[in-house]
Design a protein around this motif. Structure first.
Motif, short mmCIF file in Angstrom:
data_model
loop_
_atom_site.label_atom_id
_atom_site.label_comp_id
_atom_site.label_asym_id
_atom_site.label_seq_id
_atom_site.Cartn_x
_atom_site.Cartn_y
_atom_site.Cartn_z
N GLU A 261 69.01 50.36 -9.16
CA GLU A 261 68.91 48.91 -9.01
C GLU A 261 69.85 48.42 -7.91
OE1 GLU A 261 66.96 46.67 -10.51
OE2 GLU A 261 66.40 47.41 -12.50
N GLY A 262 71.05 48.99 -7.87
CA GLY A 262 71.99 48.61 -6.82
C GLY A 262 71.44 48.92 -5.44
N LEU A 263 70.82 50.09 -5.31
CA LEU A 263 70.22 50.48 -4.04
C LEU A 263 69.08 49.53 -3.67
CD1 LEU A 263 69.83 52.37 -1.64
CD2 LEU A 263 68.49 53.88 -3.15
N ALA A 264 68.28 49.15 -4.65
CA ALA A 264 67.17 48.22 -4.38
C ALA A 264 67.70 46.89 -3.85
CB ALA A 264 66.35 47.99 -5.65
N ALA A 265 68.79 46.40 -4.44
CA ALA A 265 69.37 45.14 -3.97
C ALA A 265 69.92 45.27 -2.55
CB ALA A 265 70.49 44.70 -4.92
N ARG A 266 70.57 46.41 -2.27
CA ARG A 266 71.10 46.64 -0.92
C ARG A 266 69.96 46.64 0.11
NH1 ARG A 266 75.77 49.14 0.74
NH2 ARG A 266 76.12 50.23 -1.25
N LEU A 267 68.87 47.33 -0.21
CA LEU A 267 67.75 47.40 0.71
C LEU A 267 67.03 46.06 0.83
CD1 LEU A 267 66.26 50.90 -0.18
CD2 LEU A 267 67.68 50.29 1.78
N ALA A 268 66.97 45.32 -0.28
CA ALA A 268 66.34 43.99 -0.24
C ALA A 268 67.11 43.06 0.70
CB ALA A 268 66.27 43.39 -1.64
N ALA A 269 68.44 43.16 0.67
CA ALA A 269 69.25 42.32 1.55
C ALA A 269 68.95 42.63 3.02
CB ALA A 269 70.73 42.54 1.26
N ARG A 270 68.59 43.87 3.29
CA ARG A 270 68.29 44.28 4.67
C ARG A 270 66.85 43.98 5.08
NH1 ARG A 270 70.71 50.45 4.44
NH2 ARG A 270 72.92 49.95 4.16
N HIS A 271 65.91 44.19 4.15
CA HIS A 271 64.50 44.25 4.54
C HIS A 271 63.61 43.15 3.97
CE1 HIS A 271 65.54 48.07 6.24
NE2 HIS A 271 65.78 48.62 5.07
N ALA A 272 64.10 42.37 3.00
CA ALA A 272 63.25 41.34 2.40
C ALA A 272 62.84 40.30 3.45
CB ALA A 272 63.98 40.66 1.25
N THR A 273 61.61 39.84 3.34
CA THR A 273 61.18 38.75 4.22
C THR A 273 61.79 37.44 3.72
OG1 THR A 273 59.22 38.26 2.89
CG2 THR A 273 58.99 39.94 4.62
N ASP A 274 61.79 36.45 4.57
CA ASP A 274 62.30 35.14 4.16
C ASP A 274 61.51 34.60 2.98
OD1 ASP A 274 64.17 35.25 6.19
OD2 ASP A 274 63.01 34.01 7.58
N GLU A 275 60.21 34.87 2.98
CA GLU A 275 59.35 34.40 1.89
C GLU A 275 59.73 35.07 0.56
OE1 GLU A 275 57.20 33.87 5.74
OE2 GLU A 275 58.34 35.50 4.80
N GLU A 276 60.00 36.36 0.61
CA GLU A 276 60.39 37.08 -0.61
C GLU A 276 61.72 36.55 -1.16
OE1 GLU A 276 58.51 41.55 -0.14
OE2 GLU A 276 60.20 40.99 1.14
N ILE A 277 62.62 36.22 -0.28
CA ILE A 277 63.91 35.69 -0.72
C ILE A 277 63.73 34.31 -1.35
CG2 ILE A 277 66.18 34.88 0.06
CD1 ILE A 277 66.12 37.11 2.15
N ARG A 278 62.85 33.51 -0.79
CA ARG A 278 62.60 32.19 -1.38
C ARG A 278 61.97 32.33 -2.77
NH1 ARG A 278 61.38 30.61 4.08
NH2 ARG A 278 59.12 30.91 3.78
N VAL A 279 61.12 33.34 -2.95
CA VAL A 279 60.54 33.58 -4.27
C VAL A 279 61.63 33.95 -5.27
CG1 VAL A 279 59.08 35.17 -5.60
CG2 VAL A 279 58.24 34.21 -3.45
N LEU A 280 62.57 34.78 -4.86
CA LEU A 280 63.68 35.15 -5.74
C LEU A 280 64.51 33.93 -6.12
CD1 LEU A 280 64.92 38.47 -4.06
CD2 LEU A 280 64.06 38.23 -6.40
N ARG A 281 64.77 33.08 -5.17
CA ARG A 281 65.55 31.86 -5.44
C ARG A 281 64.79 30.96 -6.42
NH1 ARG A 281 69.95 30.54 -6.55
NH2 ARG A 281 70.76 31.65 -4.72
N ARG A 282 63.49 30.81 -6.23
CA ARG A 282 62.70 29.99 -7.13
C ARG A 282 62.70 30.58 -8.54
NH1 ARG A 282 58.55 26.33 -6.59
NH2 ARG A 282 59.81 25.63 -4.84
N MET A 283 62.65 31.88 -8.66
CA MET A 283 62.71 32.52 -9.97
C MET A 283 64.00 32.17 -10.70
SD MET A 283 61.19 36.38 -9.46
CE MET A 283 59.43 36.69 -9.36
N VAL A 284 65.11 32.24 -9.99
CA VAL A 284 66.41 31.92 -10.60
C VAL A 284 66.40 30.48 -11.09
CG1 VAL A 284 68.87 31.58 -10.15
CG2 VAL A 284 67.72 33.64 -9.31
N GLU A 285 65.90 29.58 -10.27
CA GLU A 285 65.88 28.16 -10.65
C GLU A 285 64.95 27.91 -11.84
OE1 GLU A 285 64.77 26.32 -7.01
OE2 GLU A 285 66.73 26.63 -6.06
N ASP A 286 63.77 28.52 -11.80
CA ASP A 286 62.80 28.31 -12.88
C ASP A 286 63.28 28.92 -14.20
OD1 ASP A 286 61.19 27.03 -11.08
OD2 ASP A 286 59.76 28.66 -10.86
N ASP A 287 63.91 30.09 -14.11
CA ASP A 287 64.32 30.80 -15.33
C ASP A 287 65.46 30.09 -16.06
OD1 ASP A 287 62.41 32.65 -14.76
OD2 ASP A 287 63.77 34.22 -14.07
#
Length: 211
Positions: free
Chosen positions: A81-107
């Motif tokens: 999981e830690g590796l996934a987060a590290r790679l997400a910080a490098r490779h996630a698209t702006d859209e994917e990051i906005r989806v993650l932010r919306r998930m945090v707010e909705d949850d």
């Protein structure tokens, strides 16, 4: 495309319909799932091979994790999981990051609610990070790990106070990914999994109560 018997049984275990220790009967499953007994038999054999089910005499029951297996599972999950987060910080698209932010707010609107609903939201959040890593082999390994997580009888979100703390941890993870800080994302997600594991151990030890 309709789901096969294997997927349907796995989802039933993951959703808590069948819990560790429950006996799975081929004929009953075929009737419940609306399929013939042959694909059910093949699915049960596959799940037994994957250690999701175990033999109890002539019956197959949903497996459970002992203390050592739990420790081994969390050790692997923490690193992946830690590796996934590290790679997400490098490779996630702006859209994917906005989806993650919306998930945090909705949850946050789920706080204090049904632990099973919170658990499903938590799985969606982690699955989104896995996809945002853009590494198919890592996603495959994390799918295997999360499949085994279904063998735990309860979710750590059922522990008093865990839901609010966990949502704060999710916010920390997304902040690090938003900042494109791979090291911080790695540390934040590892800490999140470590806290979940500690919570589960405290519940098992009777130190924390379940809601």
């Amino acid at each position: 495309m309709p789901k096969d018997a294997y997927t349907l049984i796995l989802e039933a275990i993951d959703g808590g319909l069948y819990k560790p220790g429950d006996r799975l009967v081929e004929s009953e499953l075929a009737e419940r799932l609306g399929v013939s007994r042959t694909p059910v038999r093949e699915a049960l054999q596959r799940l037994e091979t994957q250690a999701m089910l175990r033999r109890d005499g002539r019956s197959l029951i949903v497996a459970s994790l002992d203390h050592n297996q739990l420790a081994e599972l969390y050790a692997v999950r923490t690193e992946l999981e830690g590796l996934a987060a590290r790679l997400a910080a490098r490779h996630a698209t702006d859209e994917e990051i906005r989806v993650l932010r919306r998930m945090v707010e909705d949850d946050r609107g789920l706080l204090g609610g049904d632990p099973r609903v919170l658990s499903r939201a938590n799985r969606r959040f982690h699955a989104q990070i896995h996809l945002a890593s853009h590494n198919r082999f890592l996603v495959q390994q994390l799918d295997l790990v999360h499949r085994s997580m279904a063998l735990m009888a309860t979710t750590s979100f059922a522990a008093e106070g865990r839901d609010e703390v966990a949502m704060g941890e999710h916010d920390d993870i997304v902040r690090a990914i938003e900042a494109r800080d791979g090291d911080a994302a790695y540390v934040a997600l590892r800490s999140h999994i470590s806290q979940a594991y500690e919570t589960r151990l405290r519940v098992d030890a009777g130190e924390l109560k379940l809601r």
